[in-house]
Design a protein around this motif. Structure first.
Motif, PDB file in Angstrom:
ATOM      1  N   GLU A 103      35.497  39.445 115.167  1.00 33.83           N
ATOM      2  CA  GLU A 103      36.286  38.438 115.994  1.00 33.83           C
ATOM      3  C   GLU A 103      35.764  38.141 117.277  1.00 33.83           C
ATOM      4  N   LYS A 104      35.017  39.220 117.880  1.00 37.51           N
ATOM      5  CA  LYS A 104      34.300  38.995 119.261  1.00 37.51           C
ATOM      6  C   LYS A 104      33.174  38.037 118.921  1.00 37.51           C
ATOM      7  N   MET A 105      32.312  38.386 117.735  1.00 37.28           N
ATOM      8  CA  MET A 105      31.205  37.511 117.373  1.00 37.28           C
ATOM      9  C   MET A 105      31.673  35.807 117.271  1.00 37.28           C
ATOM     10  N   ALA A 106      32.880  35.744 116.630  1.00 33.13           N
ATOM     11  CA  ALA A 106      33.463  34.452 116.553  1.00 33.13           C
ATOM     12  C   ALA A 106      33.768  33.787 117.758  1.00 33.13           C
ATOM     13  N   SER A 107      34.400  34.601 118.553  1.00 29.88           N
ATOM     14  CA  SER A 107      34.641  34.252 120.065  1.00 29.88           C
ATOM     15  C   SER A 107      33.385  34.043 120.881  1.00 29.88           C
ATOM     16  N   LEU A 108      32.278  34.854 120.785  1.00 26.80           N
ATOM     17  CA  LEU A 108      30.978  34.626 121.395  1.00 26.80           C
ATOM     18  C   LEU A 108      30.552  33.133 120.940  1.00 26.80           C
ATOM     19  N   GLY A 109      30.405  32.999 119.654  1.00 24.50           N
ATOM     20  CA  GLY A 109      29.973  32.010 119.201  1.00 24.50           C
ATOM     21  C   GLY A 109      30.660  30.570 119.588  1.00 24.50           C
ATOM     22  N   GLN A 110      31.874  30.592 119.765  1.00 30.17           N
ATOM     23  CA  GLN A 110      32.669  29.455 120.570  1.00 30.17           C
ATOM     24  C   GLN A 110      32.353  29.488 122.081  1.00 30.17           C
ATOM     25  N   MET A 111      32.199  30.568 122.677  1.00 26.48           N
ATOM     26  CA  MET A 111      31.913  30.479 123.961  1.00 26.48           C
ATOM     27  C   MET A 111      30.313  29.879 124.050  1.00 26.48           C
ATOM     28  N   VAL A 112      29.422  30.291 123.144  1.00 22.33           N
ATOM     29  CA  VAL A 112      28.244  29.764 123.319  1.00 22.33           C
ATOM     30  C   VAL A 112      27.996  28.299 122.893  1.00 22.33           C
ATOM     31  N   ALA A 113      28.759  27.808 122.070  1.00 19.85           N
ATOM     32  CA  ALA A 113      28.765  26.291 121.614  1.00 19.85           C
ATOM     33  C   ALA A 113      29.551  25.560 123.096  1.00 19.85           C
ATOM     34  N   GLY A 114      30.601  25.925 123.587  1.00 23.01           N
ATOM     35  CA  GLY A 114      31.270  25.403 124.839  1.00 23.01           C
ATOM     36  C   GLY A 114      30.378  25.415 125.843  1.00 23.01           C
ATOM     37  N   VAL A 115      29.539  26.576 126.311  1.00 22.99           N
ATOM     38  CA  VAL A 115      28.978  26.588 127.423  1.00 22.99           C
ATOM     39  C   VAL A 115      27.538  25.803 127.361  1.00 22.99           C
ATOM     40  N   ALA A 116      27.142  25.610 125.968  1.00 21.92           N
ATOM     41  CA  ALA A 116      25.808  24.931 125.678  1.00 21.92           C
ATOM     42  C   ALA A 116      26.320  23.295 125.903  1.00 21.92           C
ATOM     43  N   HIS A 117      27.388  23.095 125.229  1.00 21.37           N
ATOM     44  CA  HIS A 117      27.837  21.684 125.794  1.00 21.37           C
ATOM     45  C   HIS A 117      27.985  21.380 127.282  1.00 21.37           C
ATOM     46  N   GLU A 118      28.706  22.232 127.874  1.00 18.27           N
ATOM     47  CA  GLU A 118      28.938  22.005 129.456  1.00 18.27           C
ATOM     48  C   GLU A 118      27.521  22.290 130.230  1.00 18.27           C
ATOM     49  N   LEU A 119      26.510  22.822 129.675  1.00 22.12           N
ATOM     50  CA  LEU A 119      25.124  22.754 130.433  1.00 22.12           C
ATOM     51  C   LEU A 119      24.314  21.631 130.231  1.00 22.12           C
ATOM     52  N   ASN A 120      24.690  20.679 128.929  1.00 19.98           N
ATOM     53  CA  ASN A 120      23.964  19.695 128.768  1.00 19.98           C
ATOM     54  C   ASN A 120      24.151  18.491 129.808  1.00 19.98           C
ATOM     55  N   THR A 121      25.415  18.532 130.371  1.00 17.59           N
ATOM     56  CA  THR A 121      25.430  17.339 131.511  1.00 17.59           C
ATOM     57  C   THR A 121      24.876  17.651 132.640  1.00 17.59           C
ATOM     58  N   PRO A 122      24.800  18.695 133.303  1.00 10.98           N
ATOM     59  CA  PRO A 122      24.051  18.920 134.347  1.00 10.98           C
ATOM     60  C   PRO A 122      22.631  18.911 134.244  1.00 10.98           C
ATOM     61  N   LEU A 123      22.278  19.543 133.183  1.00 13.17           N
ATOM     62  CA  LEU A 123      20.690  19.605 132.860  1.00 13.17           C
ATOM     63  C   LEU A 123      20.406  18.198 132.706  1.00 13.17           C
ATOM     64  N   GLY A 124      20.991  17.525 131.919  1.00 14.42           N
ATOM     65  CA  GLY A 124      20.564  15.932 131.651  1.00 14.42           C
ATOM     66  C   GLY A 124      20.374  15.200 132.998  1.00 14.42           C
ATOM     67  N   TYR A 125      21.220  15.363 134.031  1.00 15.15           N
ATOM     68  CA  TYR A 125      20.919  14.330 135.216  1.00 15.15           C
ATOM     69  C   TYR A 125      19.798  15.388 136.050  1.00 15.15           C
ATOM     70  N   VAL A 126      19.869  16.632 136.246  1.00 15.00           N
ATOM     71  CA  VAL A 126      18.613  17.285 136.882  1.00 15.00           C
ATOM     72  C   VAL A 126      17.271  16.879 136.217  1.00 15.00           C
ATOM     73  N   ARG A 127      17.266  16.733 134.921  1.00 16.51           N
ATOM     74  CA  ARG A 127      15.967  16.269 134.316  1.00 16.51           C
ATOM     75  C   ARG A 127      15.882  14.843 134.638  1.00 16.51           C
ATOM     76  N   ASN A 128      16.652  14.017 134.654  1.00 17.16           N
ATOM     77  CA  ASN A 128      16.543  12.522 135.002  1.00 17.16           C
ATOM     78  C   ASN A 128      16.106  12.591 136.558  1.00 17.16           C
ATOM     79  N   ASN A 129      16.695  13.248 137.501  1.00 15.56           N
ATOM     80  CA  ASN A 129      16.460  13.344 138.847  1.00 15.56           C
ATOM     81  C   ASN A 129      14.890  13.756 139.069  1.00 15.56           C
ATOM     82  N   ILE A 130      14.482  14.571 138.346  1.00 13.20           N
ATOM     83  CA  ILE A 130      13.050  15.397 138.423  1.00 13.20           C
ATOM     84  C   ILE A 130      11.884  14.095 138.023  1.00 13.20           C
TER      85      ILE A 130
END
Length: 433
Positions: free
Chosen positions: A163-190
């Motif tokens: 169950e913890k691994m399932a929660s971890l997978g859910q967390m990783v997927a959510g955090v990865a999605h949330e990281l994509n937005t700021p990473l995207g405009y940081v990359r564009n700004n660079i």
């Protein structure tokens, strides 16, 4: 159980005839062969038990004045117990123990008679041997139960880890999605910063060439004029005020994006940290914020979060376990939404405890589902979309913290979970995983 257990208790004792004299029976009891028995059996011609005569009875008789003279020649049937303890050899050890203990009288003065399926005498059994056999059987069962308990705990640990691994997978997927937005405009700004810097680099290069010409005594007017023209052209292509303004804005946006990334990484670190101790003093509002940050991707398209976080005292808890409980409640609330709704998170405290309320206006649950919501493996989700362990593990975590978790729900109106954690732990926290 098999009948062999009672066969092992069977002791051979020569039976007595009913007309045998009491004196002869007393002499028989004094022989070495009969020393282990408290009594001897009396049978009829067909070897059917008639009774038992005990040492205690004979001792009582012979202790009387002239007892041997008065009773010695009388038949043993006159003093035998006509209702002896009878045990079938076909019974289980447990049945025999139940029969003997139900009829046993104290002090113990007699043995019990073992008979075959037709009621014929086979031999004697002693109560002490029966008790020893039962003790051995109980020890054996205890060993089996202890092994089963160890296996069960190992299985439970594996399920909790799953169950913890399932929660971890859910967390990783959510955090990865949330990281994509700021990473995207940081990359564009660079990329934009690189483009903005090219004219400045070109200007620096042409001005460097002009300085070289000015410092070279051998440079002619033509070379000097060419270097000056290139420098003026580069200056015209690089309006400094505009470029500096654009760069300042780009650097500011980049710093903001990196700050968002840092916030997400910090939240994930706080959420999933291994507890340095079994418990530490924690502000549960921080746990709420951390879990909401991790669950943001799961919630944002389904519900609006309404926070009403009161001032809380720090309480002793295992923060990563509390975070796991809150993440489970937040994601369940989001999944319960049939249309865009609200999730109301409220915290408060009284003199004895700290409270966390998670309430949604989703589809709710009927009473039969609510009654089983904390049962292991119970889930209303389609196969493959839930283990049915999330709320069960959450219940155990809160219980191990000396607290409680309650649920109220109504179909069509929503669900509310209420967590109560004591401000002072009654005993050392247990680890649930």
């Amino acid at each position: 159980m098999t009948t062999s257990a009672l066969h092992e208790l069977l002791r051979q004792a020569a039976p007595l005839a009913a007309d045998m004299s009491i004196s002869d029976v007393a002499d028989r009891l004094l022989t070495a062969e009969q020393r282990a028995f408290l009594s001897l059996p009396v049978v009829d011609a067909q070897r059917r038990p008639l009774g038992l005569v005990s040492r205690y009875t004979l001792q009582d008789i012979f202790m009387q004045r002239f007892g041997r003279d008065l009773w010695g020649r009388r038949p043993v049937r006159d003093v035998m117990n006509a209702t002896p303890l009878l045990v079938s050899i076909d019974w289980s050890l447990e049945q025999a123990a139940q029969q003997v203990t139900a009829q046993l009288k104290y002090p113990i003065t007699e043995d019990f008679i073992l008979v075959d399926g037709e009621g014929a005498y086979l031999g004697l059994g002693t109560v002490l041997d029966l008790l020893k056999a039962m003790e051995a059987r109980i020890d054996q069962r205890n060993r089996v139960l202890r092994k089963a308990l160890v296996d069960l705990k190992e299985s439970q640990a594996q399920l909790v880890q799953s169950e913890k691994m399932a929660s971890l997978g859910q967390m990783v997927a959510g955090v990865a999605h949330e990281l994509n937005t700021p990473l995207g405009y940081v990359r564009n700004n660079i990329e934009l910063i690189r483009e903005q810097l090219l004219p400045l680099l070109q200007l620096a290069e042409t001005q460097g060439q002009l300085v070289d010409c000015l410092n070279d005594p051998g440079a002619g007017q033509a070379r000097l004029g060419e270097a000056l023209a290139l420098a003026e052209q580069a200056l015209g292509e690089a309006p400094l005020e505009q470029l500096l303004g654009d760069l300042d804005q780009l650097f500011g946006d980049t710093a903001y994006g990196l700050g968002q990334i840092g916030e997400l990484v910090g939240g994930l670190k706080d959420f999933a940290r291994l507890d340095r101790a079994k418990s530490e003093e924690v502000d549960l509002n921080e746990c709420v914020k951390s879990a909401l940050l991790i669950a943001r991707n799961s919630i944002k398209d389904k519900a609006e979060i309404v926070r009403q976080l009161g001032e809380l005292p720090r309480v002793a808890c295992a923060p990563s376990q509390i975070n796991q409980v809150l993440l489970n409640l937040f994601t369940n609330a989001a999944q319960a939404m049939e249309r865009f709704g609200h999730i109301h998170v409220k915290t408060w405290a009284d003199e004895a405890a700290v409270f966390i309320s998670v309430q949604d206006n989703g589809k709710g649950m009927p009473a039969d589902v609510m009654a089983r919501i904390f049962d292991p493996f119970f889930t209303t989700k389609p196969p493959g979309q839930g283990t049915g362990l999330g709320l069960s593990i959450s219940y155990k975590i809160i219980q191990d913290h000396g607290g409680s978790i309650r649920v109220a729900s109504e179909p069509g109106r929503g669900t509310r979970f209420l967590i109560r954690l004591p401000r002072v732990q009654a005993s050392e926290l247990k680890r649930s995983a």
